[in-house]
Motif scaffolding. Sequence first.
Motif, PDB file in Angstrom:
ATOM      1  N   LEU A 192       0.708  -1.101   0.077  1.00 18.69           N
ATOM      2  CA  LEU A 192       0.067   0.199  -0.001  1.00 18.69           C
ATOM      3  C   LEU A 192       0.919   1.203   0.069  1.00 18.69           C
ATOM      4  N   ALA A 193       0.259   2.370  -0.668  1.00 15.27           N
ATOM      5  CA  ALA A 193       1.211   3.708  -0.579  1.00 15.27           C
ATOM      6  C   ALA A 193       0.083   4.675   0.033  1.00 15.27           C
ATOM      7  N   LEU A 194       0.390   5.367   1.083  1.00 14.03           N
ATOM      8  CA  LEU A 194      -0.429   6.390   1.798  1.00 14.03           C
ATOM      9  C   LEU A 194       0.065   7.811   1.474  1.00 14.03           C
ATOM     10  N   ILE A 195      -0.491   8.571   0.833  1.00 15.81           N
ATOM     11  CA  ILE A 195       0.234   9.823   0.784  1.00 15.81           C
ATOM     12  C   ILE A 195      -0.449  10.835   1.469  1.00 15.81           C
ATOM     13  N   CYS A 196       0.195  11.497   2.451  1.00 17.47           N
ATOM     14  CA  CYS A 196      -0.163  12.402   3.485  1.00 17.47           C
ATOM     15  C   CYS A 196       0.591  13.717   3.275  1.00 17.47           C
ATOM     16  N   PRO A 197       0.112  14.389   2.159  1.00 17.52           N
ATOM     17  CA  PRO A 197       0.701  15.712   1.948  1.00 17.52           C
ATOM     18  C   PRO A 197       0.648  16.857   2.476  1.00 17.52           C
ATOM     19  N   GLY A 198      -0.422  16.955   3.687  1.00 23.50           N
ATOM     20  CA  GLY A 198      -0.357  18.114   4.238  1.00 23.50           C
ATOM     21  C   GLY A 198      -1.227  19.271   3.287  1.00 23.50           C
ATOM     22  N   ALA A 199      -0.511  20.570   3.346  1.00 24.96           N
ATOM     23  CA  ALA A 199      -1.165  21.529   2.594  1.00 24.96           C
ATOM     24  C   ALA A 199      -0.655  21.711   1.086  1.00 24.96           C
ATOM     25  N   ALA A 200       0.028  20.605   0.539  1.00 25.30           N
ATOM     26  CA  ALA A 200       0.921  20.496  -0.440  1.00 25.30           C
ATOM     27  C   ALA A 200      -0.573  20.033  -1.574  1.00 25.30           C
ATOM     28  N   HIS A 201      -1.195  20.583  -1.901  1.00 23.75           N
ATOM     29  CA  HIS A 201      -2.260  20.219  -2.692  1.00 23.75           C
ATOM     30  C   HIS A 201      -2.028  19.856  -4.403  1.00 23.75           C
ATOM     31  N   THR A 202      -0.713  20.630  -4.647  1.00 21.76           N
ATOM     32  CA  THR A 202      -0.583  20.521  -6.077  1.00 21.76           C
ATOM     33  C   THR A 202       0.576  19.455  -6.455  1.00 21.76           C
ATOM     34  N   GLY A 203       1.175  19.542  -7.365  1.00 17.32           N
ATOM     35  CA  GLY A 203       2.087  18.402  -7.782  1.00 17.32           C
ATOM     36  C   GLY A 203       1.665  17.037  -7.757  1.00 17.32           C
ATOM     37  N   LEU A 204       2.268  16.155  -6.977  1.00 19.69           N
ATOM     38  CA  LEU A 204       2.115  14.791  -7.028  1.00 19.69           C
ATOM     39  C   LEU A 204       0.560  14.564  -6.520  1.00 19.69           C
TER      40      LEU A 204
END
Length: 375
Positions: A192-204
């Motif tokens: 599994l991959a879990l992306i928890c980007p915080g306030a980085a709503h752009t990019g990946l």
Amino acid sequence: MRLVIIGGGILGTAHAMAAVRRGHEVAHLERELEPRGATVRDFGLVRMSGRSAAEPDLALRSRLLWEEIGGRVPGVGFRPAGSLTLVRTPEELAVAEAAATGPAAEARGFELLDPERVRVVNPALRGKFLAALHCPTDAVVEPWQVLPALRAYLTATGRYTFHSGVEARDVTDTGSGARTRDDQGRVFDADLALICPGAAHTGLTRELAGALPVRRVRLQMMQTAPLGEPLTTAVADGDTFRYDPGFAGPEVVTLNREQSQTATAAEHRMQLLCVQRLHGGLTIGDTHAHTEPFAFDVHEAPYEHLTCVTEELLGRELPPVVRRWAGVYSQSIDPGVPVVRARVDRHVWVITGAGDRGTALGPLLGEETADLLEL
């Protein structure tokens, strides 16, 4: 199982904690070399008092998890300090009285105290106020210590590796799992991959999940030198009633109708929150800005307002301010949804939008995701 978690803030770290405690292995990727995001630009409050009517149970369960974590990881600085929301106008007093007798009062431990009893609970409060709403179930952790302490604890299990200064470039579902490539050309294969980007709503984040029902919120805060005496509880002012959903009701409608806020407080959507750090200094804030693009600089007027209100409540001059900062966090647009979980593919999820509840609810949100994914 093996998980890759992208994003080293409190949300990503809480998900790593939940996975490791269930026996899984975690590779944790974080673009910064040290904590710099919303988690460290925070009060470290584990708040029951301001949660919405739908959240007291969530907040209490998360607070119990924090207490358990604090017993196993003393470095997080968990303290069952409680809080006092000090009221200075009749309209604020009406909100406090309604909260102290409302349906959630027992679960939160609310009690309305007169000034004499306030000073028994917190002798440092020698200033001007009419009463205070006491919430003994609120607690505190140390925002600058919590992430390094949790990472050290997880690393010692032998089932966790932390990779700092690494940016994930690509995450794909392989059919049997998830493959992550970083900016150094390394490949991390996982179930599994879990992306928890915080306030980085752009990019990946945008590439994987598209537009999510979240917004970014900017705040300003400051830190003083040591106070020289204990501030035994966290402290808030009556402006918190205007913004915390747990106090919604007709009394708040009346409060918002009367113009007791200063022009600065109204313009910057301000509330006072004040927490004493283990070194004795006070973390004080904050403002709320929702319209982007955000300013690159900080405004002095909110700091002057925070200083004035804190000194009025303490009845003394504040120690020198030694740090000022701005921060940005990701907040779910729906106030009834504490975090946004977006399934990208069978083995890839994006999780963000915990907002100012990230620290308070983080451990529980990690456990809920683990349950959802049947880890």
